[in-house]
Write a protein that holds these residues in place. Sequence first.
Motif, PDB file in Angstrom:
ATOM      1  N   LYS A   1      -0.642  -8.168  -7.576  1.00 21.21           N
ATOM      2  CA  LYS A   1      -1.083  -6.932  -6.950  1.00 21.21           C
ATOM      3  C   LYS A   1      -2.571  -7.002  -6.628  1.00 21.21           C
ATOM      4  O   LYS A   1      -3.386  -7.397  -7.471  1.00 21.21           O
ATOM      5  CB  LYS A   1      -0.804  -5.742  -7.868  1.00 21.21           C
TER       6      LYS A   1
ATOM      7  N   GLY B   1      -1.848  -4.118  -1.381  1.00 22.99           N
ATOM      8  CA  GLY B   1      -0.580  -4.834  -1.346  1.00 22.99           C
ATOM      9  C   GLY B   1      -0.461  -5.905  -2.411  1.00 22.99           C
ATOM     10  O   GLY B   1      -0.901  -5.725  -3.555  1.00 22.99           O
ATOM     11  N   TYR B   2       0.075  -7.052  -2.013  1.00 23.02           N
ATOM     12  CA  TYR B   2       0.358  -8.141  -2.952  1.00 23.02           C
ATOM     13  C   TYR B   2       0.012  -9.475  -2.298  1.00 23.02           C
ATOM     14  O   TYR B   2       0.141  -9.636  -1.076  1.00 23.02           O
ATOM     15  CB  TYR B   2       1.837  -8.151  -3.341  1.00 23.02           C
TER      16      TYR B   2
ATOM     17  N   PHE C   1      10.729  -7.600  -1.924  1.00 20.19           N
ATOM     18  CA  PHE C   1       9.829  -7.360  -0.802  1.00 20.19           C
ATOM     19  C   PHE C   1      10.543  -7.680   0.511  1.00 20.19           C
ATOM     20  O   PHE C   1      11.401  -8.561   0.565  1.00 20.19           O
ATOM     21  CB  PHE C   1       8.579  -8.238  -0.906  1.00 20.19           C
TER      22      PHE C   1
ATOM     23  N   PRO D   1       1.701  -6.173   2.635  1.00 21.27           N
ATOM     24  CA  PRO D   1       1.270  -4.789   2.412  1.00 21.27           C
ATOM     25  C   PRO D   1       2.143  -4.086   1.377  1.00 21.27           C
ATOM     26  O   PRO D   1       3.329  -4.398   1.222  1.00 21.27           O
ATOM     27  CB  PRO D   1       1.424  -4.149   3.799  1.00 21.27           C
ATOM     28  N   ALA D   2       1.569  -3.118   0.697  1.00 27.14           N
ATOM     29  CA  ALA D   2       2.270  -2.412  -0.376  1.00 27.14           C
ATOM     30  C   ALA D   2       3.532  -1.717   0.111  1.00 27.14           C
ATOM     31  O   ALA D   2       4.502  -1.579  -0.645  1.00 27.14           O
ATOM     32  CB  ALA D   2       1.327  -1.396  -1.017  1.00 27.14           C
ATOM     33  N   ASP D   3       3.549  -1.285   1.385  1.00 26.41           N
ATOM     34  CA  ASP D   3       4.734  -0.579   1.871  1.00 26.41           C
ATOM     35  C   ASP D   3       5.908  -1.522   2.123  1.00 26.41           C
ATOM     36  O   ASP D   3       6.998  -1.077   2.515  1.00 26.41           O
ATOM     37  CB  ASP D   3       4.414   0.227   3.129  1.00 26.41           C
ATOM     38  N   ARG D   4       5.707  -2.819   1.890  1.00 23.80           N
ATOM     39  CA  ARG D   4       6.792  -3.787   2.009  1.00 23.80           C
ATOM     40  C   ARG D   4       7.537  -3.991   0.685  1.00 23.80           C
ATOM     41  O   ARG D   4       8.497  -4.764   0.624  1.00 23.80           O
ATOM     42  CB  ARG D   4       6.240  -5.132   2.499  1.00 23.80           C
TER      43      ARG D   4
END
Length: 380
Positions: free
Chosen positions: A145, A149-150, A184, A220-223
Amino acid sequence: MPVDRMLPTEESRDLIELTRDIADKVLEPRVVDSEKTGTFPEGVFPALGAAGLLSLPYPEEFGGGAQPYEVYLQVLEELASRWAAVAVAVSVHSLSCHPLYAFGTEEQQGRWLGDMLSGETIGAYSLSEPHAGSDAAALRCRATKVDGGYRITGSKAWITNGGRADFYTLFARTGEGSKGISCFLVPKDTEGLSFGKPEEKMGLRGIPTTTAAYDDAFIPADRLVGAEGQGLTIAFSALDSGRLGIAAVATGLAQRALDDAVAYAKEREAFGRNIIDHQGLGFLLADMAAAVDSARATYLDAARRRDAGLPYSRQASVAKLIATDAAMKVTTDAVQVFGGYGYTQDFPVERYMREAKVMQIFEGTNQIQRLVIARGLAAS
């Protein structure tokens, strides 16, 4: 020889006829050359998507076909009877869409699921690693993290559609232990994502199977699909459906091998009569037919349980085990029916036999299926 199918509605019967027409016109003319040369079938998946064949088991609200699983699987079987590699790729695409459909947020589904189900984008499932196949909890690919995102680092293996898919449903480690894995949705153009040379496979050569390398790739975090640590739950929820897909594909391949063997046996003469009229050969064909019918019955039983909202994990493993073992036996026996000609590339039965072998291996080896079945019995 078309299979007489027991289908629930007039719509589903029309769907099977449409599938047969597309399979005969789009798949059949290209399969021999593509499998011989290992050439990807450009244009095939857009054609299947345009006909609605890539979204069948999903609800209409997301652009799906809203078909029962028993109908979707029979569509897969029809595709596999013309081109097993394409049918496997269709099954994998459906498997890759499941996590977003079942665990994604409404916002995520609104952004991506429509294109996925329409066939505008084709998916791949990225769970296995070089050292972690059946033991999915042992994977090492790590998602760290960071702000926004990651960062993904590690490798994946045995990716059907690898390098060709538009998105990859990736499982990577965000913590420790079996509850430290997350899911993801990775786009193909992610910087730091690269693919290895396609594997030189025994069969299913028209669809690439590759490794993937993540070199500090930013996602991205929304993934993130679902919650952190929910990855194995997500992966295993999809695998039962995926196993049914492979069972249907194996049944379609076995049916084609049987059809070709029967047609040859009706034409080939020995000792003054067609070889199908010799009891020894006729009994062999009868056993092949029984194996195909049994395989179809097991996957349809599991699918109907799924459609009814009943537990079906054990039945999915039974179907995968029975159908893929049947495909291996039936395709091997088809080579025997053709005699010396069956051992040459002049006839497709040798290809069917090569294609059948991997079906006993992927989506969980048949040894793993026996373990799942045994554990289900112990828990009942």
